[in-house]
Every structure is written in C-alpha cells, then in structure tokens.
Design a protein around this motif. Structure first.
Motif, PDB file in Angstrom:
ATOM      1  N   ALA A 102     -50.760  19.381  21.044  1.00 21.73           N
ATOM      2  CA  ALA A 102     -49.181  18.497  21.466  1.00 21.73           C
ATOM      3  C   ALA A 102     -48.488  19.257  21.207  1.00 21.73           C
ATOM      4  O   ALA A 102     -47.819  19.670  22.649  1.00 21.73           O
ATOM      5  CB  ALA A 102     -49.252  17.683  20.026  1.00 21.73           C
ATOM      6  N   LYS A 103     -48.169  20.599  21.682  1.00 19.93           N
ATOM      7  CA  LYS A 103     -47.412  21.885  21.724  1.00 19.93           C
ATOM      8  C   LYS A 103     -47.879  22.496  23.006  1.00 19.93           C
ATOM      9  O   LYS A 103     -46.898  23.375  23.732  1.00 19.93           O
ATOM     10  CB  LYS A 103     -47.668  23.258  20.808  1.00 19.93           C
ATOM     11  CG  LYS A 103     -46.585  22.598  19.252  1.00 19.93           C
ATOM     12  CD  LYS A 103     -46.539  23.798  18.134  1.00 19.93           C
ATOM     13  CE  LYS A 103     -45.994  25.067  18.152  1.00 19.93           C
ATOM     14  NZ  LYS A 103     -45.904  25.642  17.453  1.00 19.93           N
ATOM     15  N   HIS A 127     -51.800  19.429  16.392  1.00 22.40           N
ATOM     16  CA  HIS A 127     -50.534  20.530  16.606  1.00 22.40           C
ATOM     17  C   HIS A 127     -50.396  21.831  18.073  1.00 22.40           C
ATOM     18  O   HIS A 127     -49.928  21.648  18.447  1.00 22.40           O
ATOM     19  CB  HIS A 127     -50.001  20.906  15.043  1.00 22.40           C
ATOM     20  CG  HIS A 127     -49.596  19.910  14.426  1.00 22.40           C
ATOM     21  ND1 HIS A 127     -48.383  20.255  13.863  1.00 22.40           N
ATOM     22  CD2 HIS A 127     -50.170  18.721  13.516  1.00 22.40           C
ATOM     23  CE1 HIS A 127     -48.703  19.152  12.780  1.00 22.40           C
ATOM     24  NE2 HIS A 127     -49.039  18.486  13.336  1.00 22.40           N
ATOM     25  N   ALA A 136     -41.346  13.689  20.008  1.00 25.92           N
ATOM     26  CA  ALA A 136     -42.515  13.644  18.812  1.00 25.92           C
ATOM     27  C   ALA A 136     -43.456  12.348  19.117  1.00 25.92           C
ATOM     28  O   ALA A 136     -44.960  12.125  19.131  1.00 25.92           O
ATOM     29  CB  ALA A 136     -42.269  14.384  17.486  1.00 25.92           C
ATOM     30  N   VAL A 139     -56.376  19.342  11.263  1.00 23.73           N
ATOM     31  CA  VAL A 139     -53.934  18.996  11.787  1.00 23.73           C
ATOM     32  C   VAL A 139     -53.667  21.090  12.401  1.00 23.73           C
ATOM     33  O   VAL A 139     -53.211  19.967  13.599  1.00 23.73           O
ATOM     34  CB  VAL A 139     -53.371  18.954  10.466  1.00 23.73           C
ATOM     35  CG1 VAL A 139     -52.161  19.083  10.463  1.00 23.73           C
ATOM     36  CG2 VAL A 139     -53.905  17.255   9.713  1.00 23.73           C
ATOM     37  N   GLU A 140     -54.126  21.544  12.630  1.00 28.23           N
ATOM     38  CA  GLU A 140     -53.667  22.570  13.318  1.00 28.23           C
ATOM     39  C   GLU A 140     -53.861  22.333  15.037  1.00 28.23           C
ATOM     40  O   GLU A 140     -53.201  22.709  15.622  1.00 28.23           O
ATOM     41  CB  GLU A 140     -54.079  24.035  12.715  1.00 28.23           C
ATOM     42  CG  GLU A 140     -53.349  24.148  11.508  1.00 28.23           C
ATOM     43  CD  GLU A 140     -53.489  25.719  10.639  1.00 28.23           C
ATOM     44  OE1 GLU A 140     -54.772  26.029  11.512  1.00 28.23           O
ATOM     45  OE2 GLU A 140     -52.674  25.368   9.798  1.00 28.23           O
TER      46      GLU A 140
END
Length: 145
Positions: free
Chosen positions: A97-98, A94, A118, A90-91
């Motif tokens: 995405a960032k 994320h 989002a 998950v990290e």
C-alpha cells in the motif's frame, strides 16, 4: 526517570502527582515532592542536578500497554507462530500500500480525508486481489472442459 525508579518510588509509598497538560496528547508528567526525593538512595540516578525532585513521564495508555506486554509474555509456541505468520502477511500488505498505492504520503491534510484515502487504497488492493482470483477461477473452469 526510568520505570524501575518509578516502581521504587511507588514501593516506598511515595505519591507521584500529575502536573501540567497532556504533552502531545499521549504523555503525562508526574512529579514527586522534593522532600520525598531528598533522602532517597536513587536520587543520583533519577533526579537531574538542576531539579529538586524526580519527574516521571508515562504514556496515557500505560496500563493497557503493560497488560498487553504481560499477555504477550504468557504466549506459548502456538500463539507466537500465529503472530509471526500474521505479522509477515500484514507487513507485506502495508508495504504494498505504501509503495504502489501512495500511502507513504497523504494527498489531503484532514483526518477524514486521510481515512478516505486509506479506505480507497484498501478497496483498490481488494479489487485487484478479487480480479486475480476471478481470472484464476475462469482459467480453471475452462481448463476442465
């Protein structure tokens, strides 16, 4: 005031009363009476010299946070292994995405617009992954013939 001192106050059957509004929507101040703190052995640790009684700040979700903490402490080796694998995956998503899709800064100000951004970012990541799987499937099918 620390949580241990709050437990000490609760063990001695002292009542900490909520006072004031919720601060920033997540924290609530609880005050003790000055008479409760006057003869307390922990007075020097939990009461500032400028105050008459102790003040405790609790998160509004404090009971659910304590429940989650107790539940996590009861995990075995298998649950910890699953969580480590999940967190790693998950990290990474994320961070992607960032870094690549602009979720480090929102383009609009309202909460609804942030939610839309989002969702669109998640859709873009999912479409990219779907296209990769589709291309690999086509390559695999044509390689067999």
């Amino acid at each position: 005031m620390l949580i241990n001192e709050a437990r000490h106050a609760l063990k001695q059957r002292k009542i900490l009363r909520p006072k004031g509004k919720l601060q920033r929507g997540a924290f609530q101040y609880f005050h003790a009476r000055a008479s409760d703190c006057h003869d307390c052995p922990l007075r020097a640790q939990c009461v500032c010299p400028s105050r008459h009684a102790c003040v405790v700040v609790f998160d509004v979700n404090h009971p659910s946070l304590l429940r989650a903490q107790r539940k996590r402490l009861a995990w075995g080796k298998h649950e910890n292994c699953l969580y480590e694998r999940h967190r790693w995956h998950v990290e990474g998503v994320h961070g992607e995405a960032k870094t690549w899709y602009g979720l480090s800064r929102m383009s609009q100000r309202s909460l609804d617009n942030m939610r839309i951004q989002a969702f669109l970012t998640a859709a873009a990541i999912n479409l990219k992954r779907l296209a990769t799987v589709f291309i690999l499937l086509i390559v695999y099918v044509f390689a067999r013939f």
